[in-house]
Design an enzyme around this catalytic site. Structure first.
Site, PDB file in Angstrom:
ATOM      1  CD  GLU A 275      -3.099  -1.203   1.783  1.00 36.16           C
ATOM      2  OE1 GLU A 275      -3.525  -0.096   2.118  1.00 36.16           O
ATOM      3  OE2 GLU A 275      -3.806  -2.226   1.741  1.00 36.16           O
ATOM      4  NE  ARG A 292      -5.835  -8.018   5.967  1.00 37.93           N
ATOM      5  CZ  ARG A 292      -6.385  -7.021   5.280  1.00 37.93           C
ATOM      6  NH1 ARG A 292      -6.937  -7.264   4.094  1.00 37.93           N
ATOM      7  NH2 ARG A 292      -6.367  -5.787   5.727  1.00 37.93           N
ATOM      8  NE  ARG A 336     -14.250  -2.190   1.029  1.00 37.55           N
ATOM      9  CZ  ARG A 336     -13.271  -2.450   1.895  1.00 37.55           C
ATOM     10  NH1 ARG A 336     -13.545  -2.552   3.181  1.00 37.55           N
ATOM     11  NH2 ARG A 336     -12.023  -2.609   1.473  1.00 37.55           N
TER      12      ARG A 336
END
Length: 449
Positions: A275, A292, A336
């Site tokens: 990131e 992950r 989302r």
């Protein structure tokens, strides 16, 4: 190849992993709390084991119960999904000790990249650009004060064990530093049992852009291009897209190269995300690495036709990667959908779904575990679905998302569907002109009667 995988998670990500396992001919074991007995991941797995009551610390975070479930079902691997134990070095180590393959990073890797101060030092050694900041943890307020003067305000205080925005404080002038230092340490200590702090120069007008990487057990890594995650509220992502409207070909190559260099330097195994913060001048700085799978992984899958869960499983089984870097061929956006009331400061809205109509059509993907009659428990994260649209261009993907959101009907609870529908019409968003500060000035329109 693994014969049986236990999914140590719940909701849409558990269902997502089950689907890929079935396509690969691998048996699955679902684990669930008493609050999730009626969830779809329980119904679609080959086997299901109740691991405790509703609170996460007594079920999805209780390592002994999950290991016991794996042993009684003879699972030879555990996929942790995201959240919960996915970046827990102790759990990764316990899996190793019990001869169960953890489909994720090794304990050493999680420890190296999970602690933000250590991760930053590692990335500096790898030659990856980092935000100017303290070398390791701050030893005292006096040191913080001295460094803030050296970097120049504004600065950002961050908890080394932080996540979800806890223990973070932006400080714009010297007289505010002491109060921020004390409150950030107190919050971090309460949330993580660790009040260690470090400091970074605050990047103005930042964009949050991450690079998806995959590394194998032979030291080779590749990247799958970027995702722009800048539309956030309280450091929680609301929508993501790829490619980023802010990217240039040169920046994409430079950031991709840096991410691969980072992954290969630490011999990273599995799917992970490097990131970065990117300033208005397109300078990029390493922020953190997530060891992950990410919530927003579907948009990457859509633009390069690639199953990231399948790749995770193959890498964990010792299959080498091709080493090829991928560039997006299409444009994809993810919204989302949370069980929250966007007209009431995004207050959580658990409860029973009385009516559900899901959108469909060309270029529309919906990852969800809910159904009509399903009761959303109040114990967990409020995300109930991810709506993804994919098209040839960004404009087409936005128009497709508008249409899909208009089709998406959920009754009985409040959801963020109206927020996303308004977002798709916001001029700044449509023009791709947004930063991580976007939501600070966003105002919801009055609800339609």
């Amino acid at each position: 190849m693994f014969k049986k995988i236990l999914i140590a998670n719940r909701g849409e990500i558990a269902l997502r992993v089950i689907r890929t396992c079935r396509e690969m001919g691998i048996k699955t074991v679902a684990v669930y709390s008493t609050a999730d007995a009626e969830s779809l991941h329980v119904k679609f797995a080959d086997e299901a084991v109740c691991i405790g009551p509703a609170p996460s610390n007594l079920s999805y975070l209780k390592m002994s119960n999950i290991i016991a479930a794996a042993e009684i079902t003879n699972a030879d691997a555990i996929h942790p999904g995201y959240g919960f134990l996915s970046e827990n070095a102790k759990f990764s180590k316990i899996c190793q000790e019990h001869g169960i393959k953890f489909i994720g990073a090794s304990p050493e890797m999680i420890e190296k990249m999970g602690d933000k101060a250590t991760a930053k030092a590692t990335m500096k050694a790898a030659g990856v650009p980092c935000v100017p900041g303290s070398d390791g943890l701050l030893e005292s307020f006096e040191q913080a004060d001295m460094l803030a003067k050296e970097f120049g305000y504004p600065v950002m205080l961050k908890a080394t064990a932080g996540g979800g925005g806890k223990g973070m404080r932006a400080v714009w002038k010297a007289e505010d530093l002491l109060k921020a230092w004390e409150s950030a340490r107190q919050e971090a200590g309460a949330a993580f049992g660790n009040d260690g702090m470090y400091m970074e120069k605050l990047i103005e007008e930042p964009r949050h852009i991450e690079i998806q990487v995959v590394g194998d057990s032979y030291g080779k890594a590749c990247h799958l291009s970027e995702r722009d995650c800048s539309v956030q509220r309280r450091h929680q992502k609301l929508t993501e897209e790829t490619p980023s409207p802010f990217m240039t070909d040169e920046l994409r190559q430079a950031m991709g190269d840096a991410a691969v260099k980072a992954a290969e330097f630490i011999k990273y195994e599995g799917a992970g995300t490097v990131e970065f913060l990117v300033d208005k001048h397109r300078n990029f700085y390493f922020m953190e690495m997530n060891t992950r799978i990410q919530v927003e992984h579907p948009i990457t899958e859509q633009v390069i036709d690639y199953d990231l869960i399948r790749e995770q499983i193959l890498v964990a089984a010792g299959v080498p990667i091709s080493g090829k870097n991928y560039l997006p061929q299409l444009h994809s956006i993810e919204c989302r959908i949370n069980a929250e009331d966007p007209y009431n400061d995004f207050r959580p809205s658990p409860g029973k779904i009385t009516t559900l109509h899901m959108p469909g059509g060309h270029g529309v993907r919906l990852d969800t575990h809910v159904y009509s009659g399903y009761t959303i428990p109040p114990n967990y994260d409020s995300m109930i679905a991810k709506l993804i649209t994919t098209a040839q261009t960004r404009e087409e993907a936005i128009n497709k998302m508008k249409r899909a959101l208009d089709e998406f009907v959920i009754e009985g609870i409040k959801t963020t569907i109206p927020f996303h529908r308004q977002l798709m019409d916001e001029q700044a968003y449509v023009e791709g002109d947004y930063t991580t500060k976007f939501m600070e000035t966003f105002k919801m329109n009055e609800p339609k009667q």
